[in-house]
Design a protein around this motif. Structure first.
Motif, PDB file in Angstrom:
ATOM      1  N   VAL A  76       0.862  -1.326   0.016  1.00 20.43           N
ATOM      2  CA  VAL A  76       0.080   0.106  -0.105  1.00 20.43           C
ATOM      3  C   VAL A  76       0.899   1.374   0.109  1.00 20.43           C
ATOM      4  CG1 VAL A  76      -1.720   1.206   1.328  1.00 20.43           C
ATOM      5  CG2 VAL A  76      -1.936  -1.316   1.116  1.00 20.43           C
ATOM      6  N   LEU A  77       2.010   1.112   0.810  1.00 18.13           N
ATOM      7  CA  LEU A  77       2.938   2.338   0.685  1.00 18.13           C
ATOM      8  C   LEU A  77       3.749   2.620  -0.800  1.00 18.13           C
ATOM      9  CD1 LEU A  77       4.288   4.626   2.711  1.00 18.13           C
ATOM     10  CD2 LEU A  77       5.930   2.852   3.108  1.00 18.13           C
ATOM     11  N   GLU A  78       3.921   1.703  -1.187  1.00 18.37           N
ATOM     12  CA  GLU A  78       4.591   1.722  -2.546  1.00 18.37           C
ATOM     13  C   GLU A  78       3.516   1.966  -3.477  1.00 18.37           C
ATOM     14  OE1 GLU A  78       6.299  -2.190  -3.648  1.00 18.37           O
ATOM     15  OE2 GLU A  78       7.975  -1.711  -2.666  1.00 18.37           O
ATOM     16  N   LEU A  79       2.205   1.729  -3.357  1.00 16.99           N
ATOM     17  CA  LEU A  79       1.087   2.289  -4.046  1.00 16.99           C
ATOM     18  C   LEU A  79       0.841   3.706  -3.956  1.00 16.99           C
ATOM     19  CD1 LEU A  79      -1.239   1.871  -6.058  1.00 16.99           C
ATOM     20  CD2 LEU A  79      -2.727   1.017  -3.932  1.00 16.99           C
ATOM     21  N   LYS A  80       1.048   4.015  -2.821  1.00 16.92           N
ATOM     22  CA  LYS A  80       0.881   5.512  -2.559  1.00 16.92           C
ATOM     23  C   LYS A  80       1.878   6.172  -3.321  1.00 16.92           C
ATOM     24  CE  LYS A  80       2.663   8.868   0.281  1.00 16.92           C
ATOM     25  NZ  LYS A  80       3.876   9.192   0.845  1.00 16.92           N
ATOM     26  N   ASN A  81       3.227   5.660  -2.935  1.00 17.02           N
ATOM     27  CA  ASN A  81       4.319   6.531  -3.578  1.00 17.02           C
ATOM     28  C   ASN A  81       4.231   6.523  -5.110  1.00 17.02           C
ATOM     29  OD1 ASN A  81       5.698   6.883  -1.282  1.00 17.02           O
ATOM     30  ND2 ASN A  81       6.711   5.054  -1.299  1.00 17.02           N
ATOM     31  N   LEU A  82       3.607   5.681  -5.840  1.00 19.50           N
ATOM     32  CA  LEU A  82       3.359   5.363  -7.033  1.00 19.50           C
ATOM     33  C   LEU A  82       2.268   6.331  -7.646  1.00 19.50           C
ATOM     34  CD1 LEU A  82       3.582   1.786  -8.030  1.00 19.50           C
ATOM     35  CD2 LEU A  82       5.200   3.717  -8.984  1.00 19.50           C
ATOM     36  N   ILE A  83       1.266   6.610  -6.563  1.00 21.55           N
ATOM     37  CA  ILE A  83       0.242   7.564  -7.039  1.00 21.55           C
ATOM     38  C   ILE A  83       0.587   8.921  -6.924  1.00 21.55           C
ATOM     39  CG2 ILE A  83      -2.057   8.575  -6.243  1.00 21.55           C
ATOM     40  CD1 ILE A  83      -2.892   5.676  -5.384  1.00 21.55           C
ATOM     41  N   VAL A  84       1.664   9.356  -5.788  1.00 17.73           N
ATOM     42  CA  VAL A  84       2.063  10.664  -5.885  1.00 17.73           C
ATOM     43  C   VAL A  84       2.896  10.925  -6.935  1.00 17.73           C
ATOM     44  CG1 VAL A  84       3.621  12.071  -4.271  1.00 17.73           C
ATOM     45  CG2 VAL A  84       1.777  10.672  -3.292  1.00 17.73           C
ATOM     46  N   PHE A  87      -6.179  10.042   0.718  1.00 20.23           N
ATOM     47  CA  PHE A  87      -6.622  10.019   1.967  1.00 20.23           C
ATOM     48  C   PHE A  87      -7.472   8.787   2.384  1.00 20.23           C
ATOM     49  CE2 PHE A  87      -5.382  14.599   1.503  1.00 20.23           C
ATOM     50  CZ  PHE A  87      -4.959  14.776   2.831  1.00 20.23           C
ATOM     51  N   GLU A  88      -8.210   8.314   1.319  1.00 16.91           N
ATOM     52  CA  GLU A  88      -9.049   6.940   1.365  1.00 16.91           C
ATOM     53  C   GLU A  88      -8.061   5.998   1.535  1.00 16.91           C
ATOM     54  OE1 GLU A  88     -11.873   6.489  -1.515  1.00 16.91           O
ATOM     55  OE2 GLU A  88     -12.430   8.658  -1.629  1.00 16.91           O
ATOM     56  N   ILE A  89      -7.112   5.923   0.654  1.00 20.73           N
ATOM     57  CA  ILE A  89      -6.067   4.852   0.900  1.00 20.73           C
ATOM     58  C   ILE A  89      -5.182   4.957   2.151  1.00 20.73           C
ATOM     59  CG2 ILE A  89      -3.984   3.918  -0.419  1.00 20.73           C
ATOM     60  CD1 ILE A  89      -5.137   4.816  -2.942  1.00 20.73           C
ATOM     61  N   ARG A  90      -5.192   6.160   2.605  1.00 23.06           N
ATOM     62  CA  ARG A  90      -4.460   6.571   3.823  1.00 23.06           C
ATOM     63  C   ARG A  90      -4.935   5.343   5.073  1.00 23.06           C
ATOM     64  NH1 ARG A  90      -5.337  11.750   6.612  1.00 23.06           N
ATOM     65  NH2 ARG A  90      -7.295  10.668   7.047  1.00 23.06           N
ATOM     66  N   ASP A  91      -6.525   5.847   5.053  1.00 25.81           N
ATOM     67  CA  ASP A  91      -7.259   4.994   6.190  1.00 25.81           C
ATOM     68  C   ASP A  91      -6.907   3.473   5.701  1.00 25.81           C
ATOM     69  OD1 ASP A  91      -8.023   7.382   6.982  1.00 25.81           O
ATOM     70  OD2 ASP A  91      -9.917   7.206   5.635  1.00 25.81           O
ATOM     71  N   GLN A  92      -7.128   3.035   4.649  1.00 28.02           N
ATOM     72  CA  GLN A  92      -6.792   1.305   4.455  1.00 28.02           C
ATOM     73  C   GLN A  92      -5.342   1.096   4.738  1.00 28.02           C
ATOM     74  OE1 GLN A  92      -7.380   0.425   0.305  1.00 28.02           O
ATOM     75  NE2 GLN A  92      -6.336  -1.708   0.674  1.00 28.02           N
ATOM     76  N   TYR A  93      -4.391   2.066   4.437  1.00 30.49           N
ATOM     77  CA  TYR A  93      -3.015   1.758   4.751  1.00 30.49           C
ATOM     78  C   TYR A  93      -2.882   1.610   6.494  1.00 30.49           C
ATOM     79  CZ  TYR A  93       2.083   2.632   5.697  1.00 30.49           C
ATOM     80  OH  TYR A  93       3.358   2.417   5.974  1.00 30.49           O
ATOM     81  N   GLU A 145      -1.243  19.140   9.988  1.00 29.37           N
ATOM     82  CA  GLU A 145      -2.403  18.000   9.399  1.00 29.37           C
ATOM     83  C   GLU A 145      -1.669  16.673   9.342  1.00 29.37           C
ATOM     84  OE1 GLU A 145      -4.973  19.935   5.868  1.00 29.37           O
ATOM     85  OE2 GLU A 145      -2.976  19.951   5.576  1.00 29.37           O
ATOM     86  N   ILE A 146      -0.328  16.705   9.151  1.00 30.03           N
ATOM     87  CA  ILE A 146       0.447  15.256   9.584  1.00 30.03           C
ATOM     88  C   ILE A 146       0.381  15.118  10.827  1.00 30.03           C
ATOM     89  CG2 ILE A 146       2.666  14.401   9.074  1.00 30.03           C
ATOM     90  CD1 ILE A 146       2.874  16.040   6.779  1.00 30.03           C
ATOM     91  N   ASP A 147       0.564  16.054  11.925  1.00 30.98           N
ATOM     92  CA  ASP A 147       0.640  15.786  13.374  1.00 30.98           C
ATOM     93  C   ASP A 147      -0.794  14.894  13.703  1.00 30.98           C
ATOM     94  OD1 ASP A 147       2.125  16.470  15.896  1.00 30.98           O
ATOM     95  OD2 ASP A 147      -0.051  17.161  15.989  1.00 30.98           O
ATOM     96  N   ASP A 148      -1.777  15.918  13.176  1.00 31.43           N
ATOM     97  CA  ASP A 148      -3.337  15.256  13.448  1.00 31.43           C
ATOM     98  C   ASP A 148      -3.304  13.807  12.983  1.00 31.43           C
ATOM     99  OD1 ASP A 148      -5.829  16.029  14.695  1.00 31.43           O
ATOM    100  OD2 ASP A 148      -6.234  15.784  12.566  1.00 31.43           O
ATOM    101  N   MET A 149      -3.068  13.562  11.766  1.00 32.34           N
ATOM    102  CA  MET A 149      -3.086  12.363  11.203  1.00 32.34           C
ATOM    103  C   MET A 149      -2.285  11.188  12.101  1.00 32.34           C
ATOM    104  SD  MET A 149      -3.029  12.861   6.975  1.00 32.34           S
ATOM    105  CE  MET A 149      -1.502  13.820   7.065  1.00 32.34           C
ATOM    106  N   PHE A 208       3.502   7.293   4.858  1.00 30.01           N
ATOM    107  CA  PHE A 208       2.485   7.857   4.059  1.00 30.01           C
ATOM    108  C   PHE A 208       2.247   8.917   4.092  1.00 30.01           C
ATOM    109  CE2 PHE A 208      -1.843   7.527   2.259  1.00 30.01           C
ATOM    110  CZ  PHE A 208      -1.845   6.308   1.459  1.00 30.01           C
ATOM    111  N   SER A 209       2.060   9.798   5.104  1.00 28.49           N
ATOM    112  CA  SER A 209       1.799  11.253   5.089  1.00 28.49           C
ATOM    113  C   SER A 209       2.907  11.961   4.394  1.00 28.49           C
ATOM    114  CB  SER A 209       1.777  11.828   6.364  1.00 28.49           C
ATOM    115  OG  SER A 209       0.918  10.960   7.271  1.00 28.49           O
ATOM    116  N   GLU A 210       4.117  11.485   4.219  1.00 32.37           N
ATOM    117  CA  GLU A 210       4.864  12.310   3.140  1.00 32.37           C
ATOM    118  C   GLU A 210       4.643  12.474   1.890  1.00 32.37           C
ATOM    119  OE1 GLU A 210       8.613   9.876   3.689  1.00 32.37           O
ATOM    120  OE2 GLU A 210       9.060  10.951   5.647  1.00 32.37           O
ATOM    121  N   SER A 211       4.810  13.509   1.172  1.00 31.59           N
ATOM    122  CA  SER A 211       4.617  13.821  -0.081  1.00 31.59           C
ATOM    123  C   SER A 211       3.079  13.999  -0.338  1.00 31.59           C
ATOM    124  CB  SER A 211       5.264  12.923  -1.101  1.00 31.59           C
ATOM    125  OG  SER A 211       6.453  12.639  -0.754  1.00 31.59           O
TER     126      SER A 211
END
Length: 803
Positions: free
Chosen positions: A388-396, A417-423, A511-515, A501-504
């Motif tokens: 999922v993290l690699e998928l996020k990096n690819l999406i970014v 943000f949806e994928i972040r919840d799944q991650y 917001e990152i702190d809150d997440m 996951f919150s990077e990039s």
């Protein structure tokens, strides 16, 4: 007379006619002569006579004239006769000369004819040359057209056709070969359209196959640019991490090395950078566009190109069924899409009108909806957080690449943000396994340390502070077990993983702190709490382990503030920020601790039940053994040892456990007496049972757990005590008299309980003659029992009716 008269009248007319004949042209003689025939009868005859007379007159005049000129005529004849000989000689000479001239002129005539023929040929040649000079440019241009067609220079060929039609053909349009050429040009144009369209189809097929390579190159360039930018930002903020936690500090030297490496990679990439023009030959598109533009059919070409590209877009957007299994599947999917839109962006900027910004935006919006649907569907199958993290990096990277080409990508970041919840869900599942392994490997004993080095190792892993423990000599023990520092470390690792996951994501530090705090709260309140509850409920977890778990949760709860500081150092957001989310460690570990306490009470009661099940009373014995039952003494010894372990627990927990154990033991003993399967009880059995209850009371009075006030713990056996005293003293009159009074001596003895027990003793006296001595010595005793039974029944019935 008449005839004479007619003759006299007609003579002047005939003279007039003769004068007209002599004086007029021969063309006019006819009408004059006709007038002779039209006159009076015999006019012809008279005219002829008159004509003859006129002729004779003229002959006479001619004769007179000839006579007058005769001598001259004779002289002339004589002269002619003289020159006759000379004339003949001259004639011979002229004839000879003419012959000679004729002979001499034959050669001249031949040569003249040759000259004439040559002149005609020269004129023809000149005409042919002129015509050929007029036709040669046409032929040369047509030959050039054929060469251009052979060389596939179709746009130039169309220009040549245009020149032929507008400039050259009008000059030679009268020739047949020109007409053939003119008739052949439309066919050549159609051939060019078909060939160029065929080349376009080959081009479309080629870019469909090579879209992934184009997209890979574009994404690689975007990644290099991003790496360079990030390295530059780190260099500009090299002092940023100085105040961070020691585990999170980034040394300056490493920053400089990374920046240097980034610059070196940038320099190397400058030599290797490939553009879309380097990877794709767009000449078929240009040629086809120019050709259709020249032919005035540009709209047909545009519609065909857009239609075909839309079909290819749908094919590109169609994912493979197993795409979610590996990151390579996602990478191929993204590179093909990037390659497609990079080509469209290039076409947009290098051609005019073939594709428009509105067209590309429409195509992108359609593609974006499909991409989001595909990613949302396939990512839901991903259970590996690394994937999922690699998928996020690819999406970014995919979003950054297309954003660099001017395509809006906000919806992709919303999807992240949806994928972040799944991650986070996959992380929670992964860490659930990690926590389970940690709990399985723990020995649930305090951590022993034999020297300072081992002590510092534990302190470095877990923020523990206890001045009393520091003062103790080695060897010594930490109050928590090994699972506590391991859990603490894994929570920090979870925070790191969540931060990745919150990077990039182009979000602020707040917001990152809150997440991070929200995801950490989920880890604590759901995953860790669930693992603790499952651990607590496992059958092999004993009371000692439960006690250690409670102690562990207390230390983990205290460590939550250190985790908050850890998150603050990572995000550089002050905890005093208004919207900063707090960690829910207090409630998490409090719930787990309550569950562990409840499980302690449950397991302690189960252990008591196990001992009670070992009870082997002889309910018909005549005399007691004089000592408490073995099972009960073992139970009391067990409780004493357990309550010694409970000294590490909070005071209220140990007190509650002790009170619960005593109450459960009292209830179990009471149930043993009142068991429906127990039909008979002798007085000796009651006395033996009383000895066991006395041991329980002694145990309660020995203060196994400190903190009880007075005889609070002994009150757990008050129901048993009053019931047994009633039977031991046989004070039924007092019981029946004082029943219902607040100051009753047997206030806690229920009539129904007393009746049940008394009936069991009554049945025993009948069948086993236990009260034989009463029948012999005092028969009134038996009557008293019967009387008390009747009164108790009456009392019980009255209570039920009242109820």
């Amino acid at each position: 007379m008449a005839e004479n008269g007619e003759g006299l009248g007609s003579v002047p007319e005939h003279e007039r006619i003769l004068q007209e004949i002599e004086s007029t042209d021969t063309a006019c003689v006819g009408p004059t002569l006709r007038s002779v025939y039209d006159d009076q009868p015999n006019a012809h005859k008279k005219f002829m006579e008159k004509l003859d007379a006129c002729i004779r007159n003229h002959d006479k005049e001619i004769e007179k004239m000839c006579n007058f000129h005769h001598q001259g005529f004779v002289d002339a004849i004589t002269e002619l006769l003289k020159v006759r000989t000379d004339a003949e000689k001259l004639k011979v000479q002229v004839t000879d000369t003419n012959r000679k001239f004729q002979d001499a002129g034959k050669e001249v005539i031949v040569q003249t004819e040759d000259i004439i023929r040559c002149r005609i040929q020269q004129r023809n040649i000149t005409t042919v040359v002129e015509k050929l000079q007029l036709c040669l440019p046409v032929l040369e241009m047509y030959s050039k057209l054929k060469e251009q067609m052979s060389a596939k220079r179709y746009y130039s060929a169309l220009k040549t056709m245009e020149q032929l039609e507008n400039v050259y053909f009008p000059r030679v349009s009268q020739y047949r070969f020109c007409q053939l050429m003119i008739e052949n040009l439309p066919k050549l144009r159609e051939d060019i359209k078909e060939i160029s369209m065929s080349d376009l189809k080959d081009f479309l097929e080629s870019i469909r196959k090579h879209s992934d390579k184009i997209g890979e190159t574009a994404m690689k360039q975007a990644q290099q640019q991003k790496t360079f930018t990030v390295a530059l930002q780190k260099q500009n903020h090299v002092q940023f991490g100085k105040n961070m936690h020691f585990n999170d500090r980034i040394p300056e030297g490493r920053n400089e090395v990374e920046l240097k490496r980034a610059f070196e990679e940038e320099d190397e990439s400058e030599e290797e950078v490939l553009t879309v023009q380097d990877l794709v030959d767009f000449s078929p598109v240009y040629r086809c566009l120019h050709i259709y533009s020249v032919l005035g059919d540009e709209e047909t070409f545009e519609n065909y190109y857009r239609k075909q590209r839309k079909k290819q877009a749908r094919l590109v957007l169609q994912p493979q069924s197993n795409m979610h299994e590996t990151v390579d599947g996602y990478r191929r999917y993204f590179t093909q899409i990037v390659g497609f839109f990079v080509v469209e962006d290039h076409i947009l900027h290098v051609t005019q009108g073939l594709v428009t910004r509105a067209y590309t935006d429409e195509l992108w919006n359609m593609a974006l909806s499909k991409i989001i649907a595909v990613l949302r569907a396939h990512s839901s199958y991903c259970t590996d957080p690394d994937l999922v993290l690699e998928l996020k990096n690819l999406i970014v990277l995919f979003a950054d690449t297309l954003q660099g080409y001017g395509f809006p990508v906000n919806r992709l970041f919303d999807l992240l943000f949806e994928i972040r919840d799944q991650y986070n869900e996959t992380l929670l599942k992964k860490w659930a396994g990690i926590f389970r392994d940690i709990f399985e490997e723990d020995n649930y004993s305090p951590i022993p340390v034999v020297n300072e080095e081992e002590y510092k190792v534990v302190i470095s892993k877990f923020p523990f502070q206890d001045p009393d423990l520091e003062k103790q000599p080695f060897p010594k023990k930490f109050p928590m077990s090994q699972s506590v520092p391991h859990i603490y470390i894994q929570v920090k690792e979870f925070i790191y993983a969540s931060l990745k996951f919150s990077e990039s994501l182009h979000r602020s530090s707040t917001e990152i702190d809150d997440m991070l705090r929200k995801s950490t709260n989920l880890l604590l309140t759901r995953t860790l709490s669930s693992c603790l509850l499952n651990l607590i409920r496992k059958p092999h977890i004993g009371l000692t382990e439960l006690v250690q778990i409670i102690i562990n949760t207390a230390h983990l709860e205290q460590a939550c503030r250190h985790l908050e500081d850890f998150i603050t150092n990572i995000t550089n957001i002050s905890q005093e920020t208004v919207h900063t989310t707090r960690l829910y460690g207090l409630s998490t570990f409090k719930d787990a601790r309550h569950a562990a306490e409840g499980e302690i009470y449950t397991k302690l009661n189960q252990k008591i039940d196990e001992f009670v099940q070992l009870a082997d009373y002889d309910w018909t014995m005549s005399e007691p053994d004089g000592r408490a039952s073995g099972y009960l003494m073992d139970l009391i010894n067990f409780l004493r040892s357990i309550f010694q372990v409970f000294t590490h627990l909070p005071g209220k927990v140990a007190q509650t456990a002790c009170m619960s154990a005593c109450q459960h033991l009292s209830t179990s003993l009471m149930q043993m007496l009142l068991d429906s399967e127990l039909k008979q009880i002798s007085m000796g059995a009651v006395q033996q049972f009383n000895l066991d209850v006395i041991q329980c009371e002694l145990f309660a009075s020995s203060e196994p757990v400190p903190g009880f006030q007075g005889d609070t713990l002994q009150l757990a056996f008050i129901d048993l005590r009053q019931l047994l005293d009633l039977f031991m003293v046989w004070d039924w009159s007092t019981y029946l008299a004082d029943y219902g009074q607040p100051a009753s001596k047997y206030l806690r003895v229920n009539p129904n309980t007393a009746l049940t027990l008394l009936e069991k003793m009554k049945d025993t006296s009948k069948k086993n003659n236990i009260f034989a001595q009463f029948r012999k010595n005092d028969r009134d005793k038996q009557k008293l029992i019967e009387t008390v039974v009747r009164q108790l029944r009456s009392l019980v019935n009255g209570m039920s009716q009242h109820t």
